[in-house]
Design an enzyme around this catalytic site. Structure first.
Site, PDB file in Angstrom:
ATOM      1  N   SER A 210      41.867  17.050  40.435  1.00 29.08           N
ATOM      2  CA  SER A 210      42.648  15.905  39.976  1.00 29.08           C
ATOM      3  C   SER A 210      44.072  15.989  40.531  1.00 29.08           C
ATOM      4  O   SER A 210      44.245  16.044  41.737  1.00 29.08           O
ATOM      5  CB  SER A 210      42.598  15.910  38.440  1.00 29.08           C
ATOM      6  OG  SER A 210      42.994  14.698  37.912  1.00 29.08           O
ATOM      7  N   ASP A 360      33.580   8.488  38.089  1.00 27.42           N
ATOM      8  CA  ASP A 360      34.924   8.949  37.683  1.00 27.42           C
ATOM      9  C   ASP A 360      35.770   7.760  37.237  1.00 27.42           C
ATOM     10  O   ASP A 360      35.966   6.793  37.991  1.00 27.42           O
ATOM     11  CB  ASP A 360      35.588   9.671  38.868  1.00 27.42           C
ATOM     12  CG  ASP A 360      36.842  10.434  38.458  1.00 27.42           C
ATOM     13  OD1 ASP A 360      37.700   9.857  37.759  1.00 27.42           O
ATOM     14  OD2 ASP A 360      36.983  11.600  38.858  1.00 27.42           O
ATOM     15  N   HIS A 392      35.370  12.101  34.681  1.00 22.82           N
ATOM     16  CA  HIS A 392      36.394  12.889  35.358  1.00 22.82           C
ATOM     17  C   HIS A 392      36.533  14.285  34.736  1.00 22.82           C
ATOM     18  O   HIS A 392      36.552  15.288  35.444  1.00 22.82           O
ATOM     19  CB  HIS A 392      37.726  12.133  35.276  1.00 22.82           C
ATOM     20  CG  HIS A 392      38.830  12.770  36.054  1.00 22.82           C
ATOM     21  ND1 HIS A 392      38.889  12.749  37.427  1.00 22.82           N
ATOM     22  CD2 HIS A 392      39.930  13.450  35.646  1.00 22.82           C
ATOM     23  CE1 HIS A 392      39.989  13.379  37.826  1.00 22.82           C
ATOM     24  NE2 HIS A 392      40.633  13.830  36.762  1.00 22.82           N
TER      25      HIS A 392
END
Ligand SMILES: *[C@@H]1O[C@H](CO)[C@@H](O)[C@H](O)[C@H]1NC(C)=O
Ligand SMILES: *[C@@H]1O[C@H](CO)[C@@H](O)[C@H](O)[C@H]1NC(C)=O
Ligand SMILES: *[C@@H]1O[C@H](CO)[C@@H](O)[C@H](O)[C@H]1NC(C)=O
Ligand SMILES: *[C@@H]1O[C@H](CO)[C@@H](O)[C@H](O)[C@H]1NC(C)=O
Ligand SMILES: *[C@@H]1O[C@H](CO)[C@@H](O)[C@H](O)[C@H]1NC(C)=O
Length: 470
Positions: A210, A360, A392
């Site tokens: 991320s 996601d 996610h």
């Protein structure tokens, strides 16, 4: 980008579980006895000494030992050091930032992991180097999850370094700055070899998810030109924000829009694009926009999300250009410098494991897939694994055994070359996937999976719980 929040109560359960389930509970209890760490904005350790500008990137400018007391599961308080090191701003001038190095007992000394945690905010109070000293209950799910992932690498015998890759201004999202911050952090660890007992020219793998994958992906992109001296064996990046413009449009006006003021603040820091961008931003912000922007300069990810929920950066209530903001020439130029995979000379030479949830909800899958095509067309070796049943947050957890498997293969020089796409449909984590010694850690991660819910279905609800409790 992007940390995720859950309710304080659920987090408390995760953290308490780590304390109570642990046979080494005393190490988690240590922080209670310690004084608070000093804020990076006043702690002199963060100030580079006079003349540092003339040192080489990666030079160690200061060092200290710290008590990294947040660890709940490793057998002893782990040996931990911090280094202030010289790195480089986007305009090429010298700046300094800090890395925190954790060395487990019986560490492998010919290699280390550079772990790029997703701190996702533009205030120095959110620096990992500061928070690792506190030992406080983690305030968001990603931080808790990343703590356990880092512990997994330590228990596997790796020295782990976690740099403040956003640099001295805490600049969230400028890829070139973060990439150089990572690479110079690796050099600093390499230069610290005598104290660590690390061999000269150690093997290195960089990993991040991320927000941490912005740092990782850009370090991978810039390493061949900026730091060819490093012996990089591989890169692991998940939930990668490969195209910053697309990421911004994807989360604008959602539960996660609070990352946007922080990203704009990060791009406009002096070490990033401040010289050109800051006056543009200041000239278009409305009073409401200005208050959100200022909030993001002094708060961390959770607070940022709660401050700007389901709001639009592209609204004229925030800035006068409205949807035209991203076409403003200076803004467009900065955003274009934050797309990975545009240039052949920004292609990783070490093998890369890239993984992403097909569904996601925070970082668009399509741009990660485009990045893989681009890097592959330029000759990179990429294993792109798609997690078909996850969101996610859950994919960071479910992907851990595959990430570790790649790390071990890449250190052994056995990562598959060429480009491969692969899909995983299983969304469960086997508690002994990394061996029985790591079962306590994986059990914590299984708890975190339950909190996040299938496909992250509980995440937004937990955000709302937190909001209502404030
Ligand atoms: C540490 O690295 C330096 C520079 O590469 C090298 O000269 C030295 O021998 C190394 N020390 C140890 C203990 O490996
Ligand atoms: C990046 O995202 C923007 C917005 O979605 C899109 O217009 C652009 O084509 C993308 N660039 C690349 C290289 O994919
Ligand atoms: C260049 O970067 C340095 C370090 O962040 C900053 O202090 C300086 O203002 C920048 N200069 C220009 C002209 O952008
Ligand atoms: C890519 O990674 C996945 C997940 O670990 C693994 O199952 C697969 O075998 C790898 N593919 C190649 C070609 O190495
Ligand atoms: C999914 O993975 C778990 C844990 O490794 C395993 O027990 C289960 O059999 C797998 N399910 C399928 C459908 O393969």
């Amino acid at each position: 980008m992007f940390a995720l929040v859950t309710s304080v109560r659920l987090l408390f359960m995760v953290s308490m579980a780590s304390i109570f389930a642990s046979p080494w509970a005393y190490s988690a209890a240590l922080p209670v006895a310690r004084g608070a760490a000093e804020d990076p904005s006043t702690d002199p350790f963060y100030q580079p000494p006079a003349g540092f500008e003339s040192t080489a990137p990666g030079t160690i400018l200061r060092e200290r030992s710290i008590v990294a007391s947040f660890f709940g599961l490793i057998p002893d308080p782990v040996e931990a050091h911090q280094l202030l090191y010289r790195t480089t701003a986007i305009n090429g001038s010298a700046i300094a930032t800090v890395t925190t190095i954790f060395k487990p007992p019986f560490a492998k000394t010919d290699r280390f992991i550079s772990f790029h945690t997703a701190y996702d905010s533009s205030a120095t109070i959110c620096d990992p180097s500061y928070n690792y000293q506190l030992g406080s209950v983690q305030t968001d799910l990603i931080s808790s999850v990343e703590m356990f992932i880092m512990e997994a690498y330590l228990l596997l015998g790796y020295i782990v370094a976690s740099p403040d890759y956003e640099g001295p201004d805490a600049a969230f999202s400028p890829g070139h700055l973060e990439g150089m911050g990572v690479l110079d952090g690796m050099r600093a660890v390499t230069n610290f070899n005598e104290t660590l007992g690390l061999s000269a020219n150690p093997m290195i793998i960089g990993t991040g998810y991320s927000g941490g994958a912005i740092a990782t992906g850009w370090a991978a992109s810039l390493q061949p030109s900026y730091a060819p001296d490093l012996d990089i064996k591989g890169w692991v990046q998940g939930g990668t924000p490969a195209n910053l413009t697309a990421t911004m449009l994807y989360i604008d006006d959602t539960a996660f829009s609070g990352f946007l003021p922080a990203a704009v603040a990060g791009l406009a820091k002096p070490s990033a694009y401040g010289a050109e961008l800051s006056s543009v931003i200041n000239s278009v912000l409305t009073p409401l926009g200005k208050s959100k922007y200022e909030f993001a300069q002094s708060n961390c990810a959770v607070a940022d999300l709660l401050e700007f929920p389901e709001m639009s950066l592209l609204s004229t209530s925030i800035q006068t250009l409205g949807a035209g903001l991203i076409r403003q020439p200076t803004v467009a130029s900065v955003l274009n410098q934050n797309i990975m995979g545009l240039y052949k000379n920004q292609t990783p030479t070490a093998p890369v494991f890239i993984y992403h949830a097909a569904q996601d909800e925070i970082i668009p899958y399509a741009d990660a897939s485009t990045l893989v095509d681009s890097w592959c067309s330029y000759g990179a070796s990429v294993n792109f694994t798609t997690y078909g049943n996850g969101g996610h947050v859950t994919t960071e957890i479910v992907g851990l055994p595959d990430a570790v498997q790649f790390v071990e293969a890449a250190f052994a020089g056995e990562a598959t070359s060429g480009c491969h796409r692969n899909t995983e449909l299983n969304n469960t984590l086997n508690p002994i996937a990394l061996g029985v010694e790591l079962e306590p850690i994986l059990s914590e991660l299984i708890n975190a999976l339950a909190i996040a819910g299938k496909n992250d279905e509980n995440i937004i609800q937990n955000l709302n719980v937190l909001k209502n409790s404030i």
